[in-house]
Write an enzyme that holds these catalytic residues in place. Structure first.
Site, PDB file in Angstrom:
ATOM      1  N   SER A  12     -22.799  47.569 -14.769  1.00  0.00           N
ATOM      2  CA  SER A  12     -23.904  47.162 -13.902  1.00  0.00           C
ATOM      3  C   SER A  12     -23.413  46.748 -12.516  1.00  0.00           C
ATOM      4  O   SER A  12     -23.935  45.816 -11.900  1.00  0.00           O
ATOM      5  CB  SER A  12     -24.696  46.007 -14.539  1.00  0.00           C
ATOM      6  OG  SER A  12     -25.988  45.912 -13.972  1.00  0.00           O
ATOM      7  N   SER A  15     -31.715  44.459 -12.481  1.00  0.00           N
ATOM      8  CA  SER A  15     -30.796  45.603 -12.588  1.00  0.00           C
ATOM      9  C   SER A  15     -31.387  46.808 -13.300  1.00  0.00           C
ATOM     10  O   SER A  15     -30.738  47.862 -13.376  1.00  0.00           O
ATOM     11  CB  SER A  15     -29.507  45.175 -13.297  1.00  0.00           C
ATOM     12  OG  SER A  15     -28.678  44.456 -12.423  1.00  0.00           O
ATOM     13  N   LYS A  42     -31.299  50.066 -11.488  1.00  0.00           N
ATOM     14  CA  LYS A  42     -30.171  51.009 -11.511  1.00  0.00           C
ATOM     15  C   LYS A  42     -30.490  52.282 -12.298  1.00  0.00           C
ATOM     16  O   LYS A  42     -29.777  53.281 -12.158  1.00  0.00           O
ATOM     17  CB  LYS A  42     -28.934  50.323 -12.081  1.00  0.00           C
ATOM     18  CG  LYS A  42     -28.412  49.174 -11.197  1.00  0.00           C
ATOM     19  CD  LYS A  42     -27.200  48.518 -11.801  1.00  0.00           C
ATOM     20  CE  LYS A  42     -26.577  47.498 -10.858  1.00  0.00           C
ATOM     21  NZ  LYS A  42     -27.260  46.199 -10.863  1.00  0.00           N
TER      22      LYS A  42
END
Length: 379
Positions: A121, A61, A64
């Protein structure tokens, strides 16, 4: 030909604390329980220490951050707005992994999606934002990769906006530190979103997974990541006084381990390193010979503040050498690159900065040009 100036010993105006630290014991090398890691200084851009910094790993993640970077760019370019409503596609709604729980039947704004992506997230938020900016996630990913190339992320490739595992989706600790610095530098108006501890959407409150936001008041971002293959990852930024450090840990064993190792790295960097402004922007560094100009010397310096991050006990080992082309012939325009300054620490290269003209110098009259032409022939 190139003419090398003799080695220049720069008189560094070190802070008092740094001068006192000249006599302290050298810091022990820090052992970090991660597959790769790096600590960088935001102002100088220098790497303080790291291990396997260019090793390709799954970013999970942490991806991102680039998704957000592209979205912030679209906002800056007014291609989208914070209050703009976004239609939730079936693909975004059915996103796997962490989610903010958007629904096709409920209106959602760009601002809400940004918070859901950054704090919660949410993979569903990432896909919805990608579709809002570029029409499809695949088109959005092309922009992500272009931005990565522009930022110098040479060992990075994105295959999606979420960080879900993919064979052609990878990055490095070093590249991610570049991205984090770019985020802080380029979008200060949106960066505070990374310090939010929780966010509520659709009556569901989710906490930010970055534990250091609770444990260290100096920490104000950035992003966690985790998959089974990537392990537990964390990009952190902390500011103490005027100094800001950025840490990246990849492949730690647990949620608590990534927070603890990041905290250790930040503490080590703040304790054993200093960042100083060596040269202010546009302050004369050296006057170099100029031919066929209205004057025979050109004032040169740097087009920006030059910062250095130094181990406190090694500040006296910093040396500089200026390299410039000769003959340098007028006319010269202020801001024009005319050479470079190379810096070494204890004999090892640490940085290089372009040397620029601090003034515009026109050509001499016909007699002055003729005289210098004769001198150049004999030289």
């Amino acid at each position: 030909m190139r003419r090398l100036l003799p080695l220049l010993l720069c008189a560094l105006a070190l802070p008092a604390a740094a001068q006192q630290a000249q006599f302290s014991t050298a810091p022990q090398a820090l052992s970090v329980a991660a597959t790769s890691y790096i600590l960088t200084d935001f102002q100088s851009g220098q790497t303080l220490f790291g291990e396997n910094v260019h090793e390709r790993v799954e970013p999970a993640s942490l991806t991102k951050l680039m998704t957000a970077y592209v979205v912030f760019s679209a906002l800056h370019q007014k291609r989208i707005t914070l209050t703009q409503g976004v239609a939730v596609s079936d693909r975004a709604w059915r996103a796997q992994g962490s989610r903010m729980f958007i629904e096709p039947s409920r209106a959602v704004t760009v601002d809400e999606l940004m918070r859901g992506m950054i704090v919660q997230s949410g993979n569903d938020a990432c896909i919805a934002l990608a579709e809002a900016v570029s029409g499809s996630e695949s088109a959005f990913v092309q922009i992500m990769n272009k931005e990565a190339s522009r930022l110098g992320m040479k060992n990075t490739r994105f295959a999606n906006s979420t960080g879900l595992p993919h064979a052609e989706h990878y990055s490095t600790a070093y590249d991610l530190s570049l991205l984090a610095a770019a985020m802080i530098r380029d979008f200060p108006e949106y960066y505070p979103l990374y310090s939010l501890r929780e966010y509520t959407y659709n009556k569901i409150t989710q906490a930010n997974r970055n534990r250091l936001l609770w444990l260290d008041p100096n920490v104000d971002g950035l992003k966690t990541g985790h998959t089974e293959a990537a392990g537990y990852c964390l990009i952190t930024s902390a500011k103490r006084g005027e100094r800001r450090l950025i840490s990246v840990v990849m492949g730690t064993a647990s949620d608590s381990a990534r927070a603890m190792e990041s905290q250790r790295m930040l503490n080590h960097g703040f304790q054993f390193y200093d960042t100083i402004r060596l040269y202010p922007k546009e302050k004369e560094v050296i006057a170099i010979p100029l031919w066929k100009g209205a004057q025979d010397k050109l004032r040169t310096g740097f087009g920006y503040d030059v910062y250095f991050s130094l181990p406190r006990y090694q500040a006296d080992k910093l040396k500089a050498r200026v390299e410039y082309k000769q003959p340098l012939v007028a006319p010269i325009i202020a801001g024009q690159k005319v050479g470079r300054a190379k810096f070494t620490l204890d004999g090892k290269p640490v940085a290089e900065h372009p040397l620029v003209a601090l003034e515009t110098v026109n050509s001499a009259n016909i007699f002055g040009r003729a005289w210098d032409s004769m001198r150049l022939i004999f030289n």
